[in-house]
Design a protein around this motif. Structure first.
Motif, mmCIF file in Angstrom:
data_model
loop_
_atom_site.group_PDB
_atom_site.id
_atom_site.type_symbol
_atom_site.label_atom_id
_atom_site.label_comp_id
_atom_site.label_asym_id
_atom_site.label_seq_id
_atom_site.Cartn_x
_atom_site.Cartn_y
_atom_site.Cartn_z
ATOM 1 N N ARG A 180 0.814 -1.211 0.000
ATOM 2 C CA ARG A 180 0.000 0.000 0.000
ATOM 3 C C ARG A 180 0.845 1.257 0.000
ATOM 4 N NH1 ARG A 180 -1.331 2.260 5.190
ATOM 5 N NH2 ARG A 180 -0.241 1.243 6.917
ATOM 6 N N TRP A 181 2.164 1.082 0.152
ATOM 7 C CA TRP A 181 3.067 2.239 0.177
ATOM 8 C C TRP A 181 3.662 2.538 -1.186
ATOM 9 C CZ3 TRP A 181 2.639 4.935 4.485
ATOM 10 C CH2 TRP A 181 2.214 4.289 5.636
ATOM 11 N N ASN A 182 3.324 1.755 -2.201
ATOM 12 C CA ASN A 182 3.808 2.046 -3.550
ATOM 13 C C ASN A 182 2.692 1.742 -4.557
ATOM 14 O OD1 ASN A 182 3.961 -0.792 -4.431
ATOM 15 N ND2 ASN A 182 5.776 -0.950 -3.125
ATOM 16 N N ARG A 183 2.959 1.960 -5.825
ATOM 17 C CA ARG A 183 1.953 1.792 -6.869
ATOM 18 C C ARG A 183 2.259 0.614 -7.791
ATOM 19 N NH1 ARG A 183 0.823 8.120 -8.705
ATOM 20 N NH2 ARG A 183 0.138 8.850 -6.639
ATOM 21 N N PRO A 266 9.209 -3.261 -0.535
ATOM 22 C CA PRO A 266 8.219 -2.334 -1.077
ATOM 23 C C PRO A 266 8.790 -0.943 -1.292
ATOM 24 C CG PRO A 266 7.917 -2.520 1.269
ATOM 25 C CD PRO A 266 9.023 -3.480 0.907
ATOM 26 N N TYR A 267 9.976 -0.687 -0.829
ATOM 27 C CA TYR A 267 10.706 0.557 -1.041
ATOM 28 C C TYR A 267 11.782 0.323 -2.101
ATOM 29 C CZ TYR A 267 13.697 -1.765 2.458
ATOM 30 O OH TYR A 267 14.465 -2.665 3.146
ATOM 31 N N PRO A 268 12.613 1.300 -2.445
ATOM 32 C CA PRO A 268 13.606 1.088 -3.501
ATOM 33 C C PRO A 268 14.478 -0.139 -3.253
ATOM 34 C CG PRO A 268 13.462 3.408 -2.972
ATOM 35 C CD PRO A 268 12.612 2.698 -1.966
ATOM 36 N N GLY A 269 14.534 -1.006 -4.235
ATOM 37 C CA GLY A 269 15.303 -2.233 -4.104
ATOM 38 C C GLY A 269 15.485 -2.912 -5.446
ATOM 39 N N CYS A 270 16.331 -3.944 -5.463
ATOM 40 C CA CYS A 270 16.541 -4.706 -6.701
ATOM 41 C C CYS A 270 17.031 -6.096 -6.336
ATOM 42 C CB CYS A 270 17.560 -4.008 -7.605
ATOM 43 S SG CYS A 270 17.679 -4.734 -9.264
ATOM 44 N N ALA A 271 16.287 -7.114 -6.767
ATOM 45 C CA ALA A 271 16.677 -8.501 -6.540
ATOM 46 C C ALA A 271 17.677 -8.938 -7.612
ATOM 47 C CB ALA A 271 15.441 -9.398 -6.571
ATOM 48 N N TRP A 272 18.730 -9.615 -7.167
ATOM 49 C CA TRP A 272 19.737 -10.150 -8.082
ATOM 50 C C TRP A 272 19.944 -11.631 -7.786
ATOM 51 C CZ3 TRP A 272 22.837 -7.292 -11.657
ATOM 52 C CH2 TRP A 272 22.667 -5.903 -11.613
#
Length: 498
Positions: A180-183, A266-272
């Protein structure tokens, strides 16, 4: 009981000085910060020595204390009056201040303690980086850096991103998971595992089963688009970021490719994946930096997973190209294994754990334990996360975190938390170049972590924290004399030879 770690005989060295009979003693409790007294070495031990030193020890060199620079820290600081801001920054950064930070951690693009998502390049397909800029940073976090540089002009920095620009990711958005904290559309959450099998029986190392592993499930595909144009442009972004910050007199000398690749956020991130991590670092980031910025070191991190078997897949392929490993959160679980497997790589504690916004004594004790444990087990730099926050430190993505300094927004007052003093008991006295001689962990010592350093001026620093409900007494043998320490319940201590 294993009482010391990283303790190596050094041959003939100067013994413990016969004249260093007196120690200054600094104590902090929940009811009283930084109480000062003196302690004289005794001829007789009060208890069986927990550590014995002869002066012939050679330990592990410690390099630097640092902190992170975030927009919400700037907002909290600027709630204070100008003279209060000066006081705070002096106590944090000045060479004669309290904490004496000399290193800073930066983020390229927004992190989870930015006010909202932003990136340095929002133009889809801008592989030539014609639109890459740091104008947002100049108006915000660079202003915070300037305030620190006024008190520590020799400060140096390193950088890691939380997320690449959204157009470089398979979900075309800054988070990894919807909330709910992002789109981010919820249906895109399926990208994380992409139908791949997850081995829940994987063993981290002997005796630890999958129930103790973090993350419980590993991403099965890279969120960064695995295309040569994207990966080369991203490597070039690091170099461009370093160039633009250098123009602002902010020297960056170290890079890590990703913050917490194993938190699916849910905040800035990137899975590798392991394969993507190896590919990007080995084939793009490292050779590009070697060509454009050969003076900038690459460390692999920040690792927030205790899946040792998994991370060694890419560290093995990078160990001769990187200078070290950055660890935080669950990465602490595998410090000993990594130090044994990669003795030539430096270990760095890249971020203190953030707490829950209470900013109380218990949080201070936890940070004290982390400081002792990371450094005692071989890390040679340590970084605090947020150094100042408002109220309970709520982020733009809805959770609360701790800081060294708490600002109350209703009356714009501030206070120094227990974590500030936990940090001060270490960084105020342990100078860069100090050698960590001996460490007794909280677990080994019934709730009392204890660590011993020798500074470049050959003064000894003993740091101990009693995290139990009872007074405890310990002895360190210093040559032929004894440092008998009485530690009240729930207290921090530093002893330094005169």
């Amino acid at each position: 009981m294993m009482k010391t770690m990283l303790l190596v005989a050094a041959g003939l060295t100067v013994g413990i000085s016969a004249t260093a009979q007196t120690y200054a003693h600094y104590m902090t409790t929940e009811d009283g910060e930084w109480q000062q007294s003196k302690l004289t070495l005794a001829g007789k031990a009060a208890t069986a020595p927990i550590v014995s030193l002869t002066g012939q020890e050679q330990g592990h060199a410690f390099r630097a204390w640092g902190t992170c620079f975030n927009e919400l820290d700037l907002d909290a600081l600027e709630m204070l009056q100008p003279d209060e801001q000066e006081e705070v920054m002096h106590r944090l950064f000045a060479p004669d201040g309290d904490l004496r930070f000399t290193r800073g951690r930066l983020t390229m693009n927004a992190n989870d303690y930015s006010r909202a998502w932003y990136s340095c390049d929002t133009v889809d397909g801008d592989f030539q980086l014609r639109h890459f800029n740091i104008e947002h940073d100049k108006a915000n976090v660079i202003r915070l850096i300037r305030k620190a540089q006024q008190h520590q002009p020799q400060m140096t920095f390193w950088v890691s991103p939380w997320s690449p620009p959204a157009w470089m990711k398979i979900n075309h958005d800054y988070p990894v998971m919807s909330s709910r904290w992002n789109r981010l559309p919820k249906e895109k959450d399926a990208l994380l595992f992409d139908g791949g099998a997850v081995d829940e029986t994987e063993v981290m190392n002997a005796g630890q089963q999958a129930g103790n592993l973090f993350p419980r499930r590993l991403a099965t595909q890279d969120y960064f688009i695995q295309d040569a144009r994207y990966m080369q442009a991203y490597a070039n972004m690091f170099c461009r970021f370093i160039d633009l910050y250098a123009e602002e007199n902010i020297p960056i000398d170290m890079v890590m490719y990703q913050n917490e690749a194993y938190s699916y956020t849910p905040y800035p991130g990137c899975a590798w994946t392991a394969e993507g991590t190896l590919r990007f670092n080995r084939d793009y980031l490292i050779p590009t930096l070697q060509k454009q910025h050969p003076d900038v070191d690459v460390h692999i991190g920040t690792l927030n997973t205790n899946r040792l078997h998994y991370v060694t897949q890419f560290i093995d392929g990078l160990q001769h190209q990187v200078k070290g490993i950055g660890l935080q959160w669950e990465g602490r679980d595998i410090i000993d294994s990594l130090r044994h497997r990669y003795p030539d790589l430096r270990l760095i504690s890249t971020e203190s754990e953030c707490g829950n916004g209470q900013m109380d004594w218990r949080a201070g004790e936890h940070t004290f334990h982390l400081l002792a444990d990371y450094i005692g087990r071989g890390c040679d730099e340590y970084y605090i996360w947020n150094f100042i926050l408002c109220n309970q430190g709520q982020s733009a993505w809805g959770w609360k975190q701790n800081a060294l300094i708490q600002v109350q927004s209703e009356n714009r007052s501030h206070r120094y938390t227990a974590e500030f003093y936990a940090m001060k008991h270490f960084s105020h006295f342990v100078e860069p170049g100090s050698q960590m001689l001996s460490y007794v962990s909280r677990e080994q010592n019934g709730g009392v972590p204890l660590i011993v350093f020798r500074r470049p001026d050959r003064k000894y620093v003993v740091i101990a924290g009693n995290q139990t409900d009872e007074q405890r007494t310990f002895t360190i043998k210093m040559g032929k004399k004894h440092l008998n320490m009485v530690l009240p319940a729930h207290s921090f201590h530093t002893f330094i030879s005169k």
